[in-house]
Design an enzyme around this catalytic site. Structure first.
Site, short mmCIF file in Angstrom:
data_model
loop_
_atom_site.label_atom_id
_atom_site.label_comp_id
_atom_site.label_asym_id
_atom_site.label_seq_id
_atom_site.Cartn_x
_atom_site.Cartn_y
_atom_site.Cartn_z
CE1 TYR A 183 31.95 6.74 -15.79
CE2 TYR A 183 32.02 8.05 -17.81
CZ TYR A 183 31.52 7.64 -16.54
OH TYR A 183 30.23 8.17 -16.00
CB CYS A 184 33.49 0.60 -16.40
SG CYS A 184 34.90 -0.48 -17.09
CB THR A 185 33.72 -0.13 -11.30
OG1 THR A 185 32.31 0.18 -11.59
CG2 THR A 185 34.32 0.15 -9.95
#
Length: 328
Positions: A183-185
């Site tokens: 996951y990331c922003t």
């Protein structure tokens, strides 16, 4: 009451011919409507965060969607009380996400349009967080993780995104046979990194579609299992994600109390990001070490117009001193 400001977060991987020319055209339009923000345009696509009032942001979204290449571009929208940016920047770059593969002998770059991990919606991602046989990797920079992250997510021992491929290769024996979810922003980094994991031979790779930003807005999960706040690359610095049982996990650099206020060390040659209350920022003149607090170009001292005597008194109060040649 002032009008609400909308912040738009978005990206799309799509081939853009004459990307440099398009970047110039894009900047011209953004300035003509008074939009603020930061946009990267590359041959491989577009990635941006912009802010403005309702009318301005609506004009921008309509203009972007009128281009058939971006007709289905997904804007993630936050409402805020003030602008998230002060200026408008549109930059042409070789890539909208630089994984550093070619720089570090990792073969060629990844094209997410050809290879990427399975998309997981917020509900599916929450289930992955609770699954003991799933490894959840945070693909962001260290300072982003320290402000907030998903409960149980692995914090790779790296400082920035470009170091992640090497870390995975060094540790792949620990989770090569497991399901790996990243996951990331907003999703743009994971599109490329999850594709690299697939190319590396990981058999079951997933990614949080739309990133943390979308997870926090989902009406069912409501950001649950997220601890802390989410780091954002604009004047807001952080935004809340968990609307079920929010927590503060980051601690003040100086006294260890709960704190989500990020500042940069006042020594321009250090610039380390630290958590600090306004009180401690004042007390320690925003310096992360005795050397930074007494540095002749301390920005806190300059910004607040402290005299040499006032500066010296601040340091004396914490058992430190100002060298004679500094500020003389």
């Amino acid at each position: 009451m002032s009008e609400k400001i909308r912040v738009l977060l978005y990206y799309k991987y799509v081939s853009i011919e004459n990307a440099q020319e398009y970047a110039a055209k894009h900047l011209e339009f953004c300035k003509s409507i008074g939009l603020k923000g930061r946009i990267l345009i590359a041959d491989e696509g577009i990635n941006g965060t912009v802010s403005g009032d309702y009318e301005t942001t609506q004009k921008y979204m309509d203009w972007v969607h009128s281009d058939e290449r971006f007709a289905d571009l997904w804007f993630k929208i936050d409402e805020e009380n003030q602008q998230a940016f002060r200026k408008m920047f549109v930059r042409y770059k070789k890539e909208i996400v630089h994984l550093g593969l070619e720089d570090n002998n990792f073969d060629s770059d990844i094209n997410p349009l050809e290879t990427t991990g399975e998309y997981l919606n917020p509900k599916q991602f929450k289930e992955a967080l609770l699954d003991e046989d799933t490894v959840v990797l945070d693909t962001r920079n260290d300072y982003e993780y320290d402000l907030g992250h998903f409960r149980g997510a692995i914090r790779p021992d790296i400082r920035n995104f470009r170091e992640l491929p090497q870390w995975v290769r060094d540790n792949k024996d620990k989770f090569m046979e497991k399901r790996v979810v990243v996951y990331c922003t907003g999703g743009v980094r994971c599109e490329k990194f999850s594709g690299w994991l697939v190319r590396e031979g990981f058999k079951d790779v997933g990614q949080l579609h739309g990133g943390i930003a979308t997870y926090g807005k989902d009406p069912e999960v409501q950001g649950e299992l997220w601890d802390g706040a989410m780091y954002v690359f604009d004047d807001r610095i952080s935004v809340p994600i968990n609307h079920v049982n929010p927590t503060v996990i980051s601690k003040d650099y100086f006294d260890g109390t709960p704190c989500e206020r990020y500042v940069n060390c006042a020594n321009p040659f250090c610039n380390k990001q630290i958590f600090a209350s306004e009180e401690n920022e004042t007390k320690y003149v925003r310096g992360c070490s005795p050397e930074c607090r007494a540095h002749e170009r301390n920005r806190y001292v300059q910004e607040n117009g402290l005299s040499r005597q006032e500066w010296a008194e601040r340091l004396e109060a914490i058992g430190e001193s100002l060298p004679e040649f500094v500020g003389a």
